[in-house]
Write a protein that holds these residues in place. Sequence first.
Motif, PDB file in Angstrom:
ATOM      1  N   THR A 152       6.145   7.545  -5.732  1.00 32.65           N
ATOM      2  CA  THR A 152       6.311   7.947  -7.131  1.00 32.65           C
ATOM      3  C   THR A 152       7.221   9.170  -7.219  1.00 32.65           C
ATOM      4  OG1 THR A 152       4.014   7.278  -7.352  1.00 32.65           O
ATOM      5  CG2 THR A 152       5.013   8.364  -9.236  1.00 32.65           C
ATOM      6  N   LEU A 163       3.946   1.479  -1.117  1.00 35.77           N
ATOM      7  CA  LEU A 163       4.656   1.621  -2.394  1.00 35.77           C
ATOM      8  C   LEU A 163       3.765   2.241  -3.472  1.00 35.77           C
ATOM      9  CD1 LEU A 163       6.733  -1.680  -2.532  1.00 35.77           C
ATOM     10  CD2 LEU A 163       7.606   0.633  -2.322  1.00 35.77           C
ATOM     11  N   GLY A 164       2.448   2.209  -3.267  1.00 36.98           N
ATOM     12  CA  GLY A 164       1.544   2.826  -4.226  1.00 36.98           C
ATOM     13  C   GLY A 164       1.277   4.297  -3.924  1.00 36.98           C
ATOM     14  N   PRO A 215       1.716   8.392  -3.539  1.00 39.39           N
ATOM     15  CA  PRO A 215       2.363   9.373  -4.419  1.00 39.39           C
ATOM     16  C   PRO A 215       3.764   9.764  -3.960  1.00 39.39           C
ATOM     17  CG  PRO A 215       0.362  10.282  -3.405  1.00 39.39           C
ATOM     18  CD  PRO A 215       0.388   8.836  -3.094  1.00 39.39           C
ATOM     19  N   GLU A 226       0.832  -1.186   0.000  1.00 43.29           N
ATOM     20  CA  GLU A 226       0.000   0.000   0.000  1.00 43.29           C
ATOM     21  C   GLU A 226       0.877   1.250   0.000  1.00 43.29           C
ATOM     22  OE1 GLU A 226      -3.286  -0.257   2.727  1.00 43.29           O
ATOM     23  OE2 GLU A 226      -3.495   1.919   2.635  1.00 43.29           O
TER      24      GLU A 226
END
Lengths: 303, 314, 314
Positions: free
Chosen positions: B214, B208-209, B211, B206
């Motif tokens: 990113t 790693l997803g 923002p 979770e």
Amino acid sequence: MSEPLTTIPPVWKPKAEQTAETSSGRWRREIRRRPGFQIGLVLLGLLVAAAICAPLIAPYNPGTTNLKEKNQGPSSAHPWGTDYLGRDLFSRTLYGAQTSLLIAFMTVGIAFAVGTTVGCMAAYYGGIVDEGLSRCVDLFLAFPGIIFSLALLGLIGAGVLNMVLALALSQWATYARLMRGQVLSVKNMDYVLSARTGGLPDRLIMVRHLVPNAIMPVLILATLDIGHVILATAGLSFLGLGIPPGIPEWGAMIGAGKEFIRMAPLNVIVPGLAITGVVLLFNILGEGLREILDTREEQVIPL
Amino acid sequence: MHHYLIKRLAFLVLTIVAASALAFVLLHAVPGGSAETIARHTLVGLEDEVSEQMITEVSDQYDLVDPLWQQYLNWVYRAVRYGDLGTSFVYHEPVTRLLTLALPPTLILAATSMLIVIVAGISLGIYSAVRENRAGDLIVRCATVFSISFPSFWIALMLMLVFSLTLNWLPVTGYGTPAHLVLPALALALHPTAVVVRIVRTSMLETLGQPYITFAVAKGLSFGQIVWNHAVKNALIPVTTVLGVYFGHLLAGAVIIENIFAWPGIGHLLVDGVFSHDIPIVTSCIVVIVTMFLVVNLSVDLLYRIIDPRISYE
Amino acid sequence: MTLLDVQSLNVHFPTRQGAVHASRDISFRLEAGEVLGLVGETGSGKSVIGQAIIRLLPSGTRIAGRIIFSGQDLTALSESAIHALRGSSISLIPQNPSGALNPVMASGRQIAEFFESQGRSRTAARVRARELLAAVGLVPVDRIEREYPHQLSGGMRQRLATSIALGGDPGLIIADEPTKGLDYRARETTARLLREIHTTGQAALLLITHDLDLAERICDRIAVLYAGEIVEIGTAAQVFSAPRHPYTRALIRAIPKNGLAPLPGQSPSLTALPKGCAFADRCSCGTDRCGLEHPLLTQEGPDGGVRCHHPFSA
């Protein structure tokens, strides 16, 4: 610079809107997409059938001892070998499924019923009712695991019903807490408010509006909990608590067989594998159910 | 901070008192808790008849005459005033003395297992998330599914069969050396480790997803920086809260494991007490276990507030 | 000199409902030091272009076409080669700085770790981080560098994120909706900051925004996107004073200062695009031809163009 990041994990978002599709249609589609879950369901059916039909399937009476053939390895007469009293391990394991499933279903059923009722009432009435019930739930949650069942069971004595009651006593609070949170989250939805202003009696509001919309996560918990309860039952009966002698039960089989573990390990291995297999099955079914009901499934596109 | 701490401590004491009341009353109220049963267990054989006189004797000796609530208040009074938790029906020794003997072994076992749970659970969970859907992840996931389905007492027996009875590497049962600790600690740690691996993995995925991951990639940071500095800390903060709960499961599991390995801890004392209807022992063991569980949970909550900068104390 | 040359870029995401054509046939050029605005409604595919350049799209995304940056085709680069460019040659000012900043890392560290990834020592990285904080006006530096993102205002967070993007002195900065979700004051600060980058540095800026006001103030050229396509491209002065595409005109009319005239209807689904002009349904001057024949982007002047069968005259 070390290893480059080659994959970017997918981004998930809650499903934007509920499709108009009927819920049974969604269920069928989701289950069809999961062959593992289907196999699990079939295995569950077979397991329950085998447990019910144990008297028809079992080649031997689970209680018949035969000291001449004790502690034997697998043979054509006894496919899974015999125990320390020469009883057929396959038959005993099969009958053990009856005991385990009966206790697990009854325990979870009672814990579920009591827990959801308490949780629903606490959340719906709020105020002093909530305060009282929630503190009570907290109190039961302060006893870790099955510690309370263990003490109680030792004192009230053996018996399948005693076992169920003792286990349900240490399980119900988890259901109550989850249900309370769920009901709180749907309680202020418009349709509930309008039902309240419309003068629908409390009981009907709960039964018609709150429970159906709050129950799903609690059901998933129940499925996963069956595995836990089977493990707990086996643990208690392994210690020699709860199961009256004479009733074949996996934990009790291991408990009695452990004295012979060196020369006849099958006494311990066979029932242990049975527990593992059945718990594994319920865990996989529970996980599958959770995935199916999990609304976070659509991949978001970064527009 | 002080305000919060005082509030939490007061609540802790209140919960312990309420839990002890519940345990005391329920255990004394059940049929097995009656003076008659106790007399049968302590004075005569289980099959023998118990005379009226014996019952009166036992009731007097163990303070079973008063109504339950008064018995409980007496018990609490003596516990607080003199540190006296009663006298064992069977050993005829103060419960406190027996508990002091049993507490260190249990703490050693639980702490070692918890260490395994934390170290193995977190590292395997991170590994599994970082290698999502690759071979390593699939192996770890498969292993965890099995590990949460094994009965811990059965795993304990299997470990014993392989490492003690067959290979002769480790002692079968007993207490005293580090070698004695290996199998019980492993058997006890297996189930909670698997659960922690799954929780850490989910939390890592979770995270790693998010923002900020990113953006960390867009910054051109190294893989190690992204995972360690950004993902791991954020992913582990929510995990700390469940570690306390799993410590409780570990304590409960220790009861069975201690019995298999003849480990002279609280669990052993408790089960012995249960079988001999030694109610002071049973009640006190439960209160001690509940207290340990609650104290650990409080510590974890406080730790959570220290490591998460977003929480401020009002 | 052309810094970035995007040639017929197509991006689509395979989904269960069919492929989503997020960007279709996107071509534009960006000179060093230039500011190009990509404007359009939410869902027009403008962010996807920026993410395709710096390759931050989810795995499974299909990209076709060429992205020539400083003479090399980014689409042909390996993941590690493109990762080496991130932050140092191409950087990103993120959409939603609140989410893009690590919530549990102090502000100063979030900048400093970037310099550490570039091989500087911890001390040197901290010195550079403090300089950058001061440069973007996050003062007093001593206090700000120790604070966590939740302690900063929205505008300060955007400045922090911007300072990170400036850190590596990149040739190209992609600002992805830098004003989205910010209040009026924070938007003003961000606009000022972007204009400063433009006037002081040599970096080219690709400004992706739905905020036409912002685009008009800082862009040299504008590309207007609709349903994944460039429908009009030209100098900012030309696009704003004499828009040629009906959609551009509608967009400009919808700006508050121009009367807030809303454009009725919805943009077409990116999974089921119409055969003809994507804007035909909502266009006030469409003809039968618009529904049948897909218009091409005309070439007008060195870098101008419009995708319309019936453009307004220049």
